[in-house]
Design a protein around this motif. Sequence first.
Motif, PDB file in Angstrom:
ATOM      1  N   ALA A 215       0.849  -1.208   0.000  1.00 21.87           N
ATOM      2  CA  ALA A 215       0.000   0.000   0.000  1.00 21.87           C
ATOM      3  C   ALA A 215       0.882   1.255   0.000  1.00 21.87           C
ATOM      4  O   ALA A 215       0.627   2.216  -0.750  1.00 21.87           O
ATOM      5  CB  ALA A 215      -0.925  -0.014   1.224  1.00 21.87           C
ATOM      6  N   ASP A 216       1.950   1.241   0.799  1.00 24.77           N
ATOM      7  CA  ASP A 216       2.853   2.404   0.842  1.00 24.77           C
ATOM      8  C   ASP A 216       3.556   2.589  -0.505  1.00 24.77           C
ATOM      9  O   ASP A 216       3.710   3.711  -0.985  1.00 24.77           O
ATOM     10  CB  ASP A 216       3.937   2.203   1.921  1.00 24.77           C
ATOM     11  N   TYR A 217       3.984   1.470  -1.084  1.00 18.96           N
ATOM     12  CA  TYR A 217       4.708   1.543  -2.357  1.00 18.96           C
ATOM     13  C   TYR A 217       3.794   2.140  -3.436  1.00 18.96           C
ATOM     14  O   TYR A 217       4.198   3.025  -4.201  1.00 18.96           O
ATOM     15  CB  TYR A 217       5.172   0.137  -2.758  1.00 18.96           C
ATOM     16  N   ALA A 218       2.533   1.663  -3.464  1.00 16.48           N
ATOM     17  CA  ALA A 218       1.578   2.193  -4.459  1.00 16.48           C
ATOM     18  C   ALA A 218       1.369   3.694  -4.220  1.00 16.48           C
ATOM     19  O   ALA A 218       1.396   4.495  -5.171  1.00 16.48           O
ATOM     20  CB  ALA A 218       0.258   1.428  -4.373  1.00 16.48           C
ATOM     21  N   ALA A 219       1.187   4.062  -2.962  1.00 15.96           N
ATOM     22  CA  ALA A 219       0.942   5.479  -2.647  1.00 15.96           C
ATOM     23  C   ALA A 219       2.150   6.325  -3.047  1.00 15.96           C
ATOM     24  O   ALA A 219       1.994   7.401  -3.636  1.00 15.96           O
ATOM     25  CB  ALA A 219       0.640   5.628  -1.156  1.00 15.96           C
ATOM     26  N   ASP A 220       3.369   5.823  -2.777  1.00 11.38           N
ATOM     27  CA  ASP A 220       4.582   6.574  -3.133  1.00 11.38           C
ATOM     28  C   ASP A 220       4.668   6.824  -4.638  1.00 11.38           C
ATOM     29  O   ASP A 220       5.316   7.761  -5.084  1.00 11.38           O
ATOM     30  CB  ASP A 220       5.842   5.785  -2.734  1.00 11.38           C
ATOM     31  N   HIS A 221       4.062   5.930  -5.420  1.00 11.17           N
ATOM     32  CA  HIS A 221       4.097   6.101  -6.878  1.00 11.17           C
ATOM     33  C   HIS A 221       2.865   6.848  -7.397  1.00 11.17           C
ATOM     34  O   HIS A 221       2.649   6.929  -8.608  1.00 11.17           O
ATOM     35  CB  HIS A 221       4.229   4.734  -7.571  1.00 11.17           C
ATOM     36  N   GLY A 222       2.034   7.306  -6.484  1.00 13.92           N
ATOM     37  CA  GLY A 222       0.850   8.071  -6.877  1.00 13.92           C
ATOM     38  C   GLY A 222      -0.248   7.207  -7.452  1.00 13.92           C
ATOM     39  O   GLY A 222      -1.117   7.683  -8.185  1.00 13.92           O
ATOM     40  N   TRP A 223      -0.216   5.896  -7.147  1.00  9.04           N
ATOM     41  CA  TRP A 223      -1.229   4.981  -7.689  1.00  9.04           C
ATOM     42  C   TRP A 223      -2.353   4.809  -6.680  1.00  9.04           C
ATOM     43  O   TRP A 223      -2.130   4.355  -5.554  1.00  9.04           O
ATOM     44  CB  TRP A 223      -0.610   3.603  -7.979  1.00  9.04           C
ATOM     45  N   GLN A 224      -3.555   5.177  -7.094  1.00  8.46           N
ATOM     46  CA  GLN A 224      -4.719   4.999  -6.207  1.00  8.46           C
ATOM     47  C   GLN A 224      -5.372   3.647  -6.493  1.00  8.46           C
ATOM     48  O   GLN A 224      -5.734   3.345  -7.633  1.00  8.46           O
ATOM     49  CB  GLN A 224      -5.714   6.133  -6.436  1.00  8.46           C
ATOM     50  N   VAL A 225      -5.512   2.851  -5.447  1.00 10.82           N
ATOM     51  CA  VAL A 225      -6.009   1.477  -5.622  1.00 10.82           C
ATOM     52  C   VAL A 225      -7.532   1.459  -5.551  1.00 10.82           C
ATOM     53  O   VAL A 225      -8.121   1.858  -4.551  1.00 10.82           O
ATOM     54  CB  VAL A 225      -5.422   0.560  -4.523  1.00 10.82           C
ATOM     55  N   ASP A 226      -8.187   0.999  -6.636  1.00 13.94           N
ATOM     56  CA  ASP A 226      -9.648   0.844  -6.616  1.00 13.94           C
ATOM     57  C   ASP A 226     -10.029  -0.484  -5.985  1.00 13.94           C
ATOM     58  O   ASP A 226     -11.013  -0.586  -5.285  1.00 13.94           O
ATOM     59  CB  ASP A 226     -10.197   0.884  -8.050  1.00 13.94           C
ATOM     60  N   GLU A 227      -9.251  -1.517  -6.303  1.00 10.04           N
ATOM     61  CA  GLU A 227      -9.608  -2.842  -5.785  1.00 10.04           C
ATOM     62  C   GLU A 227      -8.386  -3.754  -5.726  1.00 10.04           C
ATOM     63  O   GLU A 227      -7.541  -3.724  -6.632  1.00 10.04           O
ATOM     64  CB  GLU A 227     -10.645  -3.488  -6.716  1.00 10.04           C
ATOM     65  N   ILE A 228      -8.332  -4.545  -4.653  1.00 11.77           N
ATOM     66  CA  ILE A 228      -7.320  -5.613  -4.603  1.00 11.77           C
ATOM     67  C   ILE A 228      -8.008  -6.844  -5.184  1.00 11.77           C
ATOM     68  O   ILE A 228      -8.918  -7.401  -4.579  1.00 11.77           O
ATOM     69  CB  ILE A 228      -6.858  -5.874  -3.157  1.00 11.77           C
ATOM     70  N   GLU A 229      -7.597  -7.263  -6.370  1.00 12.14           N
ATOM     71  CA  GLU A 229      -8.343  -8.332  -7.048  1.00 12.14           C
ATOM     72  C   GLU A 229      -7.968  -9.714  -6.554  1.00 12.14           C
ATOM     73  O   GLU A 229      -8.791 -10.616  -6.533  1.00 12.14           O
ATOM     74  CB  GLU A 229      -8.141  -8.229  -8.553  1.00 12.14           C
TER      75      GLU A 229
END
Length: 384
Positions: A215-229
């Motif tokens: 979650a931190d890695y995604a946030a650091d890259h500016g990626w907003q997660v809609d769903e964990i598939e």
Amino acid sequence: MTANSTDIVIVGAGLSASLAALRLAGATRVLLVDQRPDPLAGHTWSFHADDVDAAQRAWLAPAIRRAWDGQDVRFPGYDRQLRAGYASVDAESLGAALAGLPGVSRLTARVTSIDAGGVVLADGSRIDALAIDARGFAPHPAIQVRFQKFLGQELRLAAPHGLTRPVIMDATVPQQDGYRFFYLLPFDDTRLLIEATYYSDGAALSAADQRAGIADYAADHGWQVDEIEREESGVLPIALRFDADAFWRARPQDIPVIGLRAMRFHPLTGYSLPHAVRSADLIARHWRQGPHALAQALRRDSLAEAKAQGFYRLLSRMLFEAADPDERRHVMQRFYRLPEPLIERLYAGRSTLADKARILTGRPPVPVGRALRCLPETLKVKPA
Ligand SMILES: Cc1cc2nc3c(=O)[nH]c(=O)nc-3n(C[C@H](O)[C@H](O)[C@H](O)COP(=O)(O)OP(=O)(O)OC[C@H]3O[C@@H](n4cnc5c(N)ncnc54)[C@H](O)[C@@H]3O)c2cc1C
């Protein structure tokens, strides 16, 4: 087809068994028996394009979910774009390729014994057929391993992530518990598999910590997660020492063995798909000659491969025994500066003498005394 009207019964229906079934489909009747109803679930198996030849790629093609033209690595010192192709098979793509294939069927049952003429199930019933053992990894005194462990999540993002190729190692992250990196597979514009991966001395991994790390890695890259598939996790063996003669001496001569049960994997990466592909080809070539001939063909190939892999076990020892855990990244960073054909040959297990000399020469990223102590591959195995 009933369980007792098959030519070949494969015990375990994981990667190696499924690829063998894919390879054999149409040529004979194959029954895959697994104790789990969903043996492929939660897996993504990837390989480098050069790991398989053109004929192998052709029969594997229906199982491939996605292929890419290149791959990237990232280290604190540099980013590198590698031209070598990369491809992934996953539970769904492999399952779909197998579904409805002529002559391939499945059974959910635990096998309690395997012999040259068939298998016995936990309920006492017997299936008579050429039996192949594909039950996955089991520790053995003839092999000493460390671990590549990971937890991955396939995410659907709110907006395109911007990646067009896999990032097989993003090691720009803080180092913990050995060599730590993130592994990224962009399945489409917004679907991304992010795996937190470690080369560690121990197999334990906290799922909660890895989920938070992703979650931190995604946030650091500016990626907003809609769903964990979906989520997957694994602990792969990395081989430091292997006495293949001792391992095979203790095994029955007439039961063919494939996959991790036969210790068929790349000692430094833990990847086993190319090895399973090769075993599937051998089964296709030899199954008609009966269990003994097939078992011997697979055994010869495994022994030859294990001997050829000695250099990669040396590199594993360098990584795990000569380098301190937080220095392992240094070793990998140095390796990825080497010429690309050399990197491709190492992944494919086809390093030349010149490659080996090139990898080992120069200012070593590990203390010389410790590197020298890693050279012998001595493993004391008690006779079985
Ligand atoms: C999540 C994950 C990701 C991986 N990613 C990659 C990758 O990217 N590339 C790569 O090359 N490798 C990868 N690997 C490593 C390796 O390819 C896998 O471990 C691979 O699945 C090994 O194949 P196998 O057929 O030997 O064993 P498995 O796929 O583990 O299958 C063995 C099967 O045997 C069954 N079994 C065991 N005992 C019995 C019994 N007594 N009766 C009935 N059934 C039994 C088990 O239930 C299991 O389903 C990954 C591994 C994991 C766990």
